[in-house]
Design an enzyme around this catalytic site. Structure first.
Site, PDB file in Angstrom:
ATOM      1  CE  LYS A 175      33.562  12.045 147.729  1.00 22.64           C
ATOM      2  NZ  LYS A 175      32.615  12.691 146.791  1.00 22.64           N
ATOM      3  CD  GLU A 250      30.100  18.730 162.565  1.00 21.31           C
ATOM      4  OE1 GLU A 250      28.903  18.766 162.892  1.00 21.31           O
ATOM      5  OE2 GLU A 250      31.012  19.130 163.302  1.00 21.31           O
ATOM      6  CB  CYS A 284      22.931  19.939 158.579  1.00 21.10           C
ATOM      7  SG  CYS A 284      23.969  21.349 158.991  1.00 21.10           S
ATOM      8  CD  GLU A 381      18.915  15.739 157.425  1.00 22.64           C
ATOM      9  OE1 GLU A 381      19.499  14.748 156.959  1.00 22.64           O
ATOM     10  OE2 GLU A 381      19.510  16.739 157.873  1.00 22.64           O
TER      11      GLU A 381
HETATM   12  P1  NAD Z   1      25.815  12.181 151.745  1.00 29.40           P
HETATM   13  O1  NAD Z   1      26.015  11.448 153.014  1.00 29.40           O
HETATM   14  O2  NAD Z   1      25.047  11.525 150.663  1.00 29.40           O
HETATM   15  O3  NAD Z   1      27.214  12.571 151.084  1.00 29.40           O
HETATM   16  C1  NAD Z   1      28.174  13.344 151.791  1.00 29.40           C
HETATM   17  C2  NAD Z   1      29.545  13.080 151.198  1.00 29.40           C
HETATM   18  O4  NAD Z   1      29.911  11.730 151.493  1.00 29.40           O
HETATM   19  C3  NAD Z   1      29.617  13.220 149.680  1.00 29.40           C
HETATM   20  O5  NAD Z   1      30.854  13.801 149.318  1.00 29.40           O
HETATM   21  C4  NAD Z   1      29.539  11.775 149.224  1.00 29.40           C
HETATM   22  O6  NAD Z   1      30.134  11.583 147.955  1.00 29.40           O
HETATM   23  C5  NAD Z   1      30.330  11.091 150.316  1.00 29.40           C
HETATM   24  N1  NAD Z   1      30.058   9.657 150.465  1.00 29.40           N
HETATM   25  C6  NAD Z   1      28.915   8.991 150.219  1.00 29.40           C
HETATM   26  N2  NAD Z   1      29.082   7.674 150.464  1.00 29.40           N
HETATM   27  C7  NAD Z   1      30.349   7.510 150.897  1.00 29.40           C
HETATM   28  C8  NAD Z   1      31.120   6.387 151.316  1.00 29.40           C
HETATM   29  N3  NAD Z   1      30.609   5.155 151.336  1.00 29.40           N
HETATM   30  N4  NAD Z   1      32.391   6.588 151.706  1.00 29.40           N
HETATM   31  C9  NAD Z   1      32.920   7.829 151.708  1.00 29.40           C
HETATM   32  N5  NAD Z   1      32.251   8.922 151.300  1.00 29.40           N
HETATM   33  C10 NAD Z   1      30.979   8.778 150.910  1.00 29.40           C
HETATM   34  O7  NAD Z   1      25.183  13.590 152.172  1.00 29.40           O
HETATM   35  P2  NAD Z   1      24.656  14.728 151.210  1.00 29.40           P
HETATM   36  O8  NAD Z   1      23.357  14.251 150.653  1.00 29.40           O
HETATM   37  O9  NAD Z   1      25.733  15.190 150.294  1.00 29.40           O
HETATM   38  O10 NAD Z   1      24.429  15.928 152.236  1.00 29.40           O
HETATM   39  C11 NAD Z   1      23.259  16.100 152.952  1.00 29.40           C
HETATM   40  C12 NAD Z   1      23.429  15.570 154.364  1.00 29.40           C
HETATM   41  O11 NAD Z   1      24.506  16.246 154.998  1.00 29.40           O
HETATM   42  C13 NAD Z   1      22.209  15.826 155.222  1.00 29.40           C
HETATM   43  O12 NAD Z   1      21.945  14.706 155.998  1.00 29.40           O
HETATM   44  C14 NAD Z   1      22.656  16.980 156.103  1.00 29.40           C
HETATM   45  O13 NAD Z   1      21.976  17.084 157.330  1.00 29.40           O
HETATM   46  C15 NAD Z   1      24.089  16.686 156.288  1.00 29.40           C
HETATM   47  N6  NAD Z   1      24.800  17.893 156.681  1.00 29.40           N
HETATM   48  C16 NAD Z   1      25.253  17.989 157.968  1.00 29.40           C
HETATM   49  C17 NAD Z   1      25.917  19.148 158.391  1.00 29.40           C
HETATM   50  C18 NAD Z   1      26.433  19.269 159.787  1.00 29.40           C
HETATM   51  O14 NAD Z   1      27.285  20.115 160.015  1.00 29.40           O
HETATM   52  N7  NAD Z   1      25.979  18.481 160.733  1.00 29.40           N
HETATM   53  C19 NAD Z   1      26.098  20.202 157.491  1.00 29.40           C
HETATM   54  C20 NAD Z   1      25.603  20.059 156.188  1.00 29.40           C
HETATM   55  C21 NAD Z   1      24.958  18.893 155.796  1.00 29.40           C
END
Ligand code: NAD
Length: 486
Positions: A175, A250, A284, A381
């Site tokens: 997803k 992650e 990230c 962040e």
């Molecule tokens: P997000 O948490 O808003 O969304 C990530 C994913 O989770 C999306 O597909 C979203 O639709 C899904 N999601 C949201 N709520 C959910 C729920 N209740 N149940 C299941 N799925 C759900 O994050 P984002 O804004 O898309 O991405 C940015 C974040 O990702 C930043 O915090 C960044 O640091 C982190 N990130 C971490 C890494 C790593 O490897 N540590 C890599 C890239 C990004």
């Protein structure tokens, strides 16, 4: 301008609309115009995808590992052949520069090839058990895996999860994030073309709170791997507890760079610029907290600010630009709010601090100097092109500031002193420490976080741990067996 696309989900090997028939628009952040339309998948669609993945699991896990690897290699070749189209789509829905997108697609092809090769190298062990027993372990797939991906590296992070999951014999429901679902849906189409049996690779688009949430709570999903915000990870862990799912998280970061006085300052300035402003800071492990040793602090700030002001921001398809768009209007507003917070907190704004005029979501590379590590801009962040520069006095002060954060994803140490470098590599609490380079990810090396940056590792052979269960098999060769005495 890349023409808008209408895509469908891939469920059970078929292009599939949402059961409700609803769709939503994907916006090109560089133009603020509609770029694509995709199905608005909900709980019902997640259920169908999980059912398809569950039905495909037994035959897939029994498929010889070499054959699973060959299908991953076939997918790699198809992606490679369409790399230009995928890079254009990645730029169009995410806003990153085309050069970055091309780099990401090439890395993604290599990642698929890595796990194509890894599939038949997933060994168990023979255990030196007491006499007259033969004991060995098997590495078995976990089952149906829900793979939930963020918007900053939409294709690459999808494949970081999909590659090892499939190589190990799991079936998947992928997803993507709602801001950037296009390349994952395109990848689903390629998986069908590559010949993956129906149901092995399913891709659904839709809101995290509905389609994503259902993957997390569905009893037939054995494992969820999320890359996303720390709060999303915390909620996910709570919700996954009811069905005791395996989870890999992650999450976010606020990664430090330490610039020691003996460092090559040119290298440290250019490396730190890339470390914090690449992908418009939406990384990230962006090195967003830069601590510079007192003796070279002023010089570093002058040079760093000068270089930041010379970075070109704009149309991501124009090769002259270093930095493209922020992925969404909402994220741009978040960046603006943090810049206001930083000014209120008393940090010194020395570069940027404004958005670009015109359509699209662009923000100038922004530098705060004299940042105190207790400020919100240094603790939270921001996920945008905002560098926080502060100072440190000696080794212990530097390490203490680097570690004074809830996060623990990555760090960089700029120094020409070997002892300092390797001591810092041990003393910094982060999943990855890089010496004299801000960022370089290899498919062959593990990536992941400590502390609030999550747990589990992606990439490398370590990622396969997250997608396998270790089974112990014990065989009596006539050895002693405890029995009831009659
Ligand atoms: P997000 O948490 O808003 O969304 C990530 C994913 O989770 C999306 O597909 C979203 O639709 C899904 N999601 C949201 N709520 C959910 C729920 N209740 N149940 C299941 N799925 C759900 O994050 P984002 O804004 O898309 O991405 C940015 C974040 O990702 C930043 O915090 C960044 O640091 C982190 N990130 C971490 C890494 C790593 O490897 N540590 C890599 C890239 C990004």
């Amino acid at each position: 301008m890349v023409p808008p696309r209408d895509l469908e989900m891939i469920v059970g090997g078929e292009r599939t609309c949402a059961r409700s028939g609803e769709r939503f628009d994907v916006v090109n952040p560089a133009t603020a115009q509609r770029y694509a339309s995709v199905p608005l998948g909900t709980e019902e669609d997640a259920d169908l995808a999980v059912a398809a993945a569950a039905a495909a699991f037994e035959p897939w896990r029994k498929t010889p590992a070499t054959a699973r690897g060959a299908l991953l290699a076939a997918l790699a070749r198809l992606l490679e052949a369409r790399a230009t189209e995928f890079a254009a789509a990645e730029t169009a829905h995410n806003g990153k520069t085309l050069a970055d997108a091309e780099f990401d697609v090439a890395g993604t092809v290599a990642c698929l090839d890595y796990y194509a090769g890894a599939a038949n190298k997933l060994f168990g062990q023979t255990i030196p058990a007491p006499a007259d027993y033969f004991v060995y372990t098997r590495r078995e797939p976990v089952g149906v895996c829900g793979l939930i991906v963020p918007w900053n590296f939409p294709l690459a992070i999808a494949v970081w999860k999909l590659g090892p999951a499939l190589a190990a014999g799991n079936t998947v429901v992928l997803k993507p994030a709602s801001q950037t679902p296009v390349t994952a849906l395109m990848l689903g189409e390629l998986a069908v073309q590559a010949g993956f049996p129906p149901g092995v690779v399913n891709v659904i688009s839709g809101p995290g709170a509905r389609a994503g949430h259902r993957l997390v709570t569905h009893p037939d999903v054995a494992k969820v791997s999320l890359t996303g915000e720390t709060t999303t990870g915390q909620n996910l862990m709570r919700e996954a507890a009811a069905t005791l799912k395996r989870v890999t998280l992650e999450l976010g970061g606020k990664s430090p760079a330490l610039v020691f006085a003996d460092a090559d300052l040119d290298l440290a300035v250019d490396g730190s610029l890339f470390g914090v402003f690449a992908n418009a800071g939406q990384v990230c492990d962006a090195r967003s907290r830069i601590f510079v040793q007192d003796r070279v602090y002023d010089e570093f700030v002058t040079r760093f600010t000068d270089r930041a002001n010379r970075l070109r921001v704009g149309d991501p398809t124009d090769p002259a630009n270093h930095i493209g768009a922020i992925t969404s209007a909402r994220q741009l507003e978040k960046v603006e709010q943090y810049v206001e917070i930083g000014q209120r907190e008393g940090a010194k704004l020395v570069a940027g601090g404004t958005r670009l005029d015109g359509p699209g979501f662009f923000y100038r590379p922004t530098v705060f100097a004299d940042v105190d590590n207790g400020m919100r801009i240094a603790r939270e962040e921001i996920f945008g092109p905002v560098a926080c520069v502060g100072r440190f006095s000696d080794y212990d002060d530097g390490i203490s500031k680097a570690n004074d954060t809830p996060y623990g994803l990555a760090a960089t140490v700029w120094t020409n002193d070997l002892t300092t470098a390797h001591r810092a590599a041990e003393d910094i609490r982060a999943g990855g420490v890089w010496i004299n380079t801000s960022e370089f990810l290899f498919n062959e090396a593990p990536f992941g976080g400590m502390k609030a940056s999550g747990y589990g590792r992606e990439l490398s052979m370590h990622a396969l741990d997250a997608y396998t269960e270790v089974k112990n098999v014990g065989v009596s060769l006539g050895g002693h067996m405890p029995v009831f005495e009659f």
